[in-house]
Design an enzyme around this catalytic site. Structure first.
Site, mmCIF file in Angstrom:
data_model
loop_
_atom_site.group_PDB
_atom_site.id
_atom_site.type_symbol
_atom_site.label_atom_id
_atom_site.label_comp_id
_atom_site.label_asym_id
_atom_site.label_seq_id
_atom_site.Cartn_x
_atom_site.Cartn_y
_atom_site.Cartn_z
ATOM 1 C CG HIS A 86 -48.797 -43.745 -31.824
ATOM 2 N ND1 HIS A 86 -48.150 -43.134 -30.784
ATOM 3 C CD2 HIS A 86 -49.727 -42.861 -32.256
ATOM 4 C CE1 HIS A 86 -48.671 -41.931 -30.592
ATOM 5 N NE2 HIS A 86 -49.618 -41.746 -31.476
ATOM 6 C CG HIS A 160 -49.196 -38.686 -35.751
ATOM 7 N ND1 HIS A 160 -48.686 -39.968 -35.657
ATOM 8 C CD2 HIS A 160 -49.667 -38.390 -34.521
ATOM 9 C CE1 HIS A 160 -48.859 -40.420 -34.442
ATOM 10 N NE2 HIS A 160 -49.459 -39.477 -33.718
ATOM 11 N NE ARG A 180 -42.079 -36.729 -26.188
ATOM 12 C CZ ARG A 180 -41.804 -37.289 -25.027
ATOM 13 N NH1 ARG A 180 -40.627 -37.853 -24.838
ATOM 14 N NH2 ARG A 180 -42.688 -37.280 -24.056
#
Length: 310
Positions: A86, A160, A180
């Site tokens: 992110h 993650h 992604r």
């Protein structure tokens, strides 16, 4: 009329890897709806528009206005989630969104439950890009076994993924800015490969090794343990089997409870009379900033995540 503890109808989201329950959201078109008391039927954004700082706190309302700043979820991973990252607030602001810093509290899972969290050793943009070309990206990542009660604080920029057989409560900034990096060449629910965001990921990744993937904390019965102290939110774990009272007068913030285990009755001692609620595992409650004194009465043992902003 006085404000009081609020429960909302969960928003269920089926995923190719399992499912999510968004238990408190004002993100996008996913607006949580109140299900108790005289405000039943109102959405979270409607409450913000009407009650403003009484709902969220003065400083928070000045900063975020009618945008509720956090998003709360329960997630069950029946298969591996995509490897993702992110952006932070600065990078996300370029497209007029918040970044996405988040925390996972493990609520249960299989005996071999695990997460992917950070790189196992220092790496580089070039090495990560090559590993995506030859499908070796997983060899660069740190796989961490987890069990109920473990905590992973995921700062923006940290690679993650949840792995199959893992269940978590997730607290995050109100954002869906997810890049992604790798998705196992797996089709989505529509049968098509889900899009990847490789260039965006490579721009925001932290390529350093992550030395401490799990948050160390001491959990004791009938006590409060701090697990996150961050500019975006603070989260504590409350583990208790007897009645306790919480005084929020020093806070200028809403408080959110996520029940991860057991059952608890929540009563506002200074709120609307008769508006006590009961939370069971998997449910979430919002305590408005105008409500200062809360009584928590568990039915046997109970665990709550308590979140606010300072």
């Amino acid at each position: 009329m006085l404000l009081y503890p609020l429960k909302f109808t969960p928003i269920y989201k089926p995923k190719v890897w399992g499912h999510e329950s968004w238990t408190l959201s004002a993100y996008g078109q996913d607006h949580s709806v109140v299900e108790n008391g005289f405000l039943a039927g109102n959405t979270l954004p409607e409450l913000l528009e009407t009650y403003m700082d009484e709902l969220v706190g003065g400083a928070i309302y000045q900063m975020y206005g009618d945008a509720f700043p956090l998003l709360f979820k329960f997630i069950e991973a029946k298969d591996d989630l995509s490897v993702q990252v992110h952006p932070d607030d600065m990078a996300a602001a370029e497209v007029e969104q918040l970044g996405k810093t988040e925390v996972w509290y493990v609520t249960g899972g299989d005996a071999d439950a695990s997460i992917l969290m950070g790189f196992a050793r220092p790496t580089s943009r070039e090495e990560v890009a090559q590993s995506l070309n030859d499908d070796s990206i997983l060899s660069l990542l740190q796989r961490v076994p987890v069990q109920k009660g473990d905590v992973a604080f995921i700062e923006a920029g940290t690679v993650h993924a949840l792995c199959r057989g893992t269940q978590v409560a997730e607290i995050q900034e109100s954002s869906d800015m997810t890049y992604r990096l790798y998705d196992y060449r797996r089709p989505g629910l529509d049968g098509k490969l889900r899009p990847l965001h490789i260039e965006q990921s490579l721009e925001v990744l932290n390529y350093d090794a992550l030395a401490q993937p799990l948050v160390p904390y001491e959990r004791k019965d009938n006590s409060v343990a701090s697990i996150v102290q961050d500019e975006h939110f603070c989260t504590n774990v409350l583990t208790f089997s007897k009645m306790i009272e919480r005084d929020y007068a020093p806070l200028d913030s809403f408080v959110v409870y996520m029940c991860t285990e057991g059952e608890v009755r929540i009563e506002a001692l200074d709120g609307e009379e008769g508006e006590a609620i009961t939370l069971t595992a998997g449910e979430t409650a919002l305590i408005p900033a105008a409500v200062r004194d809360i009584r928590l009465t568990p039915n046997n043992a109970c665990t709550l995540l308590e979140t606010y902003i300072v």
